[in-house]
Design an enzyme around this catalytic site. Structure first.
Site, PDB file in Angstrom:
ATOM      1  N   ARG A 268       0.860  -1.191   0.000  1.00 50.98           N
ATOM      2  CA  ARG A 268       0.000   0.000   0.000  1.00 50.98           C
ATOM      3  C   ARG A 268       0.894   1.238   0.000  1.00 50.98           C
ATOM      4  O   ARG A 268       2.075   1.145   0.393  1.00 50.98           O
ATOM      5  CB  ARG A 268      -0.866   0.013   1.275  1.00 50.98           C
ATOM      6  CG  ARG A 268      -1.883  -1.093   1.303  1.00 50.98           C
ATOM      7  CD  ARG A 268      -2.637  -1.095   2.643  1.00 50.98           C
ATOM      8  NE  ARG A 268      -3.455  -2.287   2.741  1.00 50.98           N
ATOM      9  CZ  ARG A 268      -3.699  -2.949   3.868  1.00 50.98           C
ATOM     10  NH1 ARG A 268      -3.173  -2.541   5.006  1.00 50.98           N
ATOM     11  NH2 ARG A 268      -4.470  -4.009   3.859  1.00 50.98           N
ATOM     12  N   ARG A 361     -10.531   3.658   5.756  1.00 52.58           N
ATOM     13  CA  ARG A 361      -9.073   3.491   5.585  1.00 52.58           C
ATOM     14  C   ARG A 361      -8.660   3.611   4.112  1.00 52.58           C
ATOM     15  O   ARG A 361      -7.511   3.890   3.807  1.00 52.58           O
ATOM     16  CB  ARG A 361      -8.636   2.140   6.168  1.00 52.58           C
ATOM     17  CG  ARG A 361      -7.154   2.046   6.427  1.00 52.58           C
ATOM     18  CD  ARG A 361      -6.749   0.794   7.168  1.00 52.58           C
ATOM     19  NE  ARG A 361      -6.923  -0.421   6.360  1.00 52.58           N
ATOM     20  CZ  ARG A 361      -6.593  -1.644   6.774  1.00 52.58           C
ATOM     21  NH1 ARG A 361      -6.103  -1.827   7.991  1.00 52.58           N
ATOM     22  NH2 ARG A 361      -6.777  -2.680   5.993  1.00 52.58           N
ATOM     23  N   ARG A 372     -12.566  -9.432   3.248  1.00 52.78           N
ATOM     24  CA  ARG A 372     -12.132  -9.177   4.621  1.00 52.78           C
ATOM     25  C   ARG A 372     -13.309  -9.221   5.602  1.00 52.78           C
ATOM     26  O   ARG A 372     -13.169  -9.703   6.725  1.00 52.78           O
ATOM     27  CB  ARG A 372     -11.399  -7.828   4.703  1.00 52.78           C
ATOM     28  CG  ARG A 372      -9.976  -7.950   4.201  1.00 52.78           C
ATOM     29  CD  ARG A 372      -9.287  -6.648   3.901  1.00 52.78           C
ATOM     30  NE  ARG A 372      -8.097  -6.925   3.091  1.00 52.78           N
ATOM     31  CZ  ARG A 372      -6.844  -6.880   3.554  1.00 52.78           C
ATOM     32  NH1 ARG A 372      -6.619  -6.521   4.779  1.00 52.78           N
ATOM     33  NH2 ARG A 372      -5.847  -7.175   2.759  1.00 52.78           N
TER      34      ARG A 372
END
Ligand SMILES: Nc1ncnc2c1ncn2[C@@H]1O[C@H](COP(=O)(O)OP(=O)(O)OP(=O)(O)O)[C@@H](O)[C@H]1O
Ligand SMILES: Nc1nc2c(ncn2[C@@H]2O[C@H](COP(=O)(O)O)[C@@H](O)[C@H]2O)c(=O)[nH]1
Length: 441
Positions: A268, A361, A372
């Site tokens: 990321r 996020r 997730r």
């Protein structure tokens, strides 16, 4: 560091020294070590030459007490069996702390017999007769002197007879020696403590209390050297593990080390290879797994994740608390190893809040976010299984969650901080004692 003081245990044959010692050694395993004497007499059947220091007590002193004083009848004593010439040579060279003739043979305590025990930072036990006590008083050994006495000569005689280890002749010799011993043991300053072994429990308690300070020293040193326990932090993606961890590592700099996992997912923005993860390929991870280089691995949200053994070893070699951030499969796999971590799960207050945090996020695609959330449902269920975690933290209020995490780890944090103090006041050699463990999965 000074290390624990040795202990000279004396008293008439049959007074109960060996009974008390055996119990002490059993109750405090790995705390005491016995000095192995030298002798010129021949080994008896079953006797072993120079057996290890963790063996049962050896006899020291000017007059050698019979083996049965120290050992039960079924145990075998051990000595460094040697020749008179060799032993005399050692005595002449100053290698013995004390020595004596007994029954036509030479017996003695070499300095190295004591040093061997002391080098292991154990309490060195010397079981000697009253002459041995006197001789040791001339040295700089500085032990704690304890005498174990029988309640009376009559009781001593009965105990010796009941033990059935002596001939009439040797029994009488022992009783004669006991009279002298009982007299001398009362001389002021001869012993730090005289225990009258009437009631065994009471005598044991007295012995234990007298040695507690030294026992504590050994145990403290062991704790310091054992290193801190690792911590497995788990919980649904987005529950707040990284947030809590970052704060912990900032507040306790130099205390924690992060086990850098391998992953096949893309980095990321801001993530650093080798710091946040080892970003790698599926082939590379699989190769490592096949070679047995991983303690655990799992598929998560379409990617492969795994903890290499060296990731943990790198942290433990620095005597830091190793933090493993793994999913619930990782937790289960680690439970099959001998890592012995503290297991902590961080849970979100609800699925809705978790989803919001993950969306906010902005690290996931819609697809990976759904994966997730699916994984989170399983995680939330499993985390409540009894015995799965030592602590489940519901991360609603961040402050409260952080406080819970900190409290749960305070004992380990203290260990690292103590070790830092210990090593800064100790020899650099201490740091050479770095143990790299092999983890069987
Ligand atoms: N108690 C909290 N209240 C509100 N927001 C929080 C709280 N704890 C964490 N967050 C926020 O939730 C988001 C997810 O947290 P974080 O990235 O720490 O989760 P994680 O468990 O480490 O996830 P992953 O396993 O995917 O790495 C972050 O944006 C973080 O700032
Ligand atoms: N079993 C393992 N799980 C791991 C490992 N490293 C991280 N994780 C877990 O994966 C998810 C997703 O992480 P992210 O960085 O992609 O958000 C997260 O819950 C971690 O706990 C590992 O080595 N083994």
């Amino acid at each position: 560091m000074a290390g624990p003081r040795p202990v000279v245990l004396s008293g008439p044959s049959g007074a109960g020294k060996s009974t008390l010692l055996k119990r002490l050694m059993k109750d405090y395993e790995g705390v005491f070590g016995f000095s192995v004497s030298h002798t010129t007499r021949n080994p008896r059947p079953g006797e072993v030459d120079g057996k290890g220091l963790s063996s049962l007590p050896m006899l020291l002193g000017a007059v050698l007490l019979p083996v049965a004083d120290v050992l039960s009848s079924e145990s075998s004593p051990d000595y460094h069996f040697t020749t008179r010439e060799k032993m005399q040579e050692g005595i002449d060279k100053g290698e013995f702390i004390e020595n004596a003739e007994f029954s036509g043979n030479l017996y003695g305590t070499s300095k190295s017999a004591i040093e061997d025990v002391k080098a292991k930072n154990l309490i060195c036990i010397l079981d000697v007769d009253i002459q041995g006590v006197k001789n040791i008083k001339e040295t700089d050994l500085n032990p704690i002197y304890i005498s174990v006495q029988p309640p009376s000569m009559e009781i001593l005689e009965k105990r010796l007879r009941d033990r059935q280890t002596e001939t009439e002749d040797s029994l009488q010799k022992r009783l004669d020696a006991a009279r002298t011993d009982m007299e001398l043991s009362n001389e002021p300053g001869m012993f730090d403590l005289v225990i009258v072994n009437d009631d065994l429990e009471a005598a044991y308690d007295q012995l234990k209390s007298a040695l507690m300070e030294e026992i504590q020293k050994v145990q403290d040193a062991k704790n310091v050297m054992a290193g801190p326990r690792p911590v497995v932090l788990s919980g649904p993606s987005g529950a707040g593990k990284s947030t809590l961890l970052k704060r912990l590592m900032k507040d306790y700099e130099g205390v924690f080390g992060f086990s850098v996992s391998h992953t096949t997912r893309n980095p990321r923005p801001g993530e650093v290879d080798g710091k946040d993860y080892h970003f790698t390929t599926r082939e590379n991870v699989q190769e490592g797994i096949d070679k047995g280089e991983f303690i655990e691995n799992a598929e998560f949200s379409g990617n492969m994740y795994g903890t290499s053994k060296s990731a943990i070893e790198d942290v433990q070699a620095q005597n830091l608390i190793c933090i493993l951030d793994v999913d619930i499969q990782g937790v289960k796999n680690i439970k099959e190893t001998d890592l012995n971590p503290i297991y902590i799960s961080v849970q979100p207050p609800s699925m809705e809040i978790l989803e919001k945090r993950l969306r906010d996020r902005q690290t996931e695609t819609e697809d990976s976010l759904q994966k997730r959330l699916d994984a989170a449902r399983t995680d939330m269920e499993l985390s409540n299984e009894p015995g799965m975690f030592d602590l489940v933290i519901v991360n609603d209020d961040l402050e409260a969650a952080y406080d819970q995490l900190k409290s749960a780890l305070m004992e380990e944090i203290q260990k690292v901080q103590d070790a830092k103090d210990y090593t800064s006041s100790s020899t650099p050699a201490v740091w050479c004692v770095v143990h790299i463990k092999q983890y069987g999965v």
